[in-house]
Design an enzyme around this catalytic site. Structure first.
Site, mmCIF file in Angstrom:
data_model
loop_
_atom_site.group_PDB
_atom_site.id
_atom_site.type_symbol
_atom_site.label_atom_id
_atom_site.label_comp_id
_atom_site.label_asym_id
_atom_site.label_seq_id
_atom_site.Cartn_x
_atom_site.Cartn_y
_atom_site.Cartn_z
ATOM 1 N N HIS A 183 -6.520 -5.929 2.843
ATOM 2 C CA HIS A 183 -5.366 -5.279 3.488
ATOM 3 C C HIS A 183 -4.722 -6.279 4.456
ATOM 4 C CE1 HIS A 183 -6.491 -0.961 2.564
ATOM 5 N NE2 HIS A 183 -7.691 -1.496 2.462
ATOM 6 N N GLU A 199 -12.363 3.452 -0.989
ATOM 7 C CA GLU A 199 -11.621 4.392 -1.836
ATOM 8 C C GLU A 199 -11.447 3.876 -3.264
ATOM 9 O OE1 GLU A 199 -7.059 5.862 -1.949
ATOM 10 O OE2 GLU A 199 -7.932 5.748 0.063
ATOM 11 N N ASP A 237 0.866 -1.191 0.000
ATOM 12 C CA ASP A 237 0.000 0.000 0.000
ATOM 13 C C ASP A 237 0.902 1.240 0.000
ATOM 14 O OD1 ASP A 237 -3.181 0.572 1.158
ATOM 15 O OD2 ASP A 237 -1.747 2.211 1.072
ATOM 16 N N ILE A 238 0.579 2.187 -0.863
ATOM 17 C CA ILE A 238 1.419 3.370 -1.060
ATOM 18 C C ILE A 238 1.387 4.316 0.149
ATOM 19 C CG2 ILE A 238 -0.255 4.904 -2.207
ATOM 20 C CD1 ILE A 238 3.317 4.257 -3.426
ATOM 21 N N HIS A 255 -10.098 -5.647 -2.568
ATOM 22 C CA HIS A 255 -8.737 -5.916 -2.083
ATOM 23 C C HIS A 255 -8.763 -6.220 -0.598
ATOM 24 C CE1 HIS A 255 -9.589 -1.598 -2.074
ATOM 25 N NE2 HIS A 255 -8.886 -1.529 -0.957
#
Ligand code: AMP
Length: 132
Positions: free
Chosen positions: A94, A87, A28-29, A92
């Site tokens: 996490h 978002e 994750d960015i 996905h």
């Protein structure tokens, strides 16, 4: 095409961890903690519980393999698992290395993570995944 599909296609750079024919994992960015990883299916579905049963099961098994690599590569007690999806409209999971509950507080993200450290983590976790 979602931003995650562009990452999978290599059109947008990512700190890649692993992939197989159906799933892709990358850092994750804006991590909530170092090693925060996203697991995504290569097919686009917005809401995770709209994914067909068999594929959802395979996604969790792939996430388990990524979590095992994360746990061996990152100092942590356990790997936390969360699904938000508010978002990015591409389902996905996490995965976050945890020492304490607060390590998974999505209100406290690392906003500008050092690229060298992100690269180093991705290489380490990726190597652990390959070694499994
Ligand atoms: P959510 O959809 O609420 O689960 O949040 C989407 C997650 O994707 C957030 O944690 C973002 O930091 C992350 N994210 C968004 N764009 C990128 C990107 N280009 N590379 C890696 N992670 C991203």
């Amino acid at each position: 095409m979602t931003i995650f599909s562009k990452i999978i296609a290599g059109e947008i750079p990512s700190y890649k961890i692993a992939e197989n024919d159906r799933f892709f994992a990358f850092l994750d960015i804006n991590p909530v903690n170092w090693g925060h990883t996203l697991v995504v299916p290569k097919t686009e579905t917005d809401y995770i519980f709209d994914i067909p049963d068999a594929e959802l099961g395979e996604m969790m098994v792939f996430a388990k393999k990524v979590a095992t690599a994360l746990k061996s590569a990152m100092p942590c007690r356990k790997i936390g698992v969360t699904v938000l999806g508010l978002e990015v409209p591409h389902a996905h999971i996490h995965l976050v290395p945890l020492q304490k509950e607060g390590d998974m507080d999505f209100r406290n993200k690392i906003s500008d993570p050092d690229p060298a450290r992100m690269r180093e983590i991705a290489e380490k976790v990726s190597a652990a995944f390959e070694a499994e």
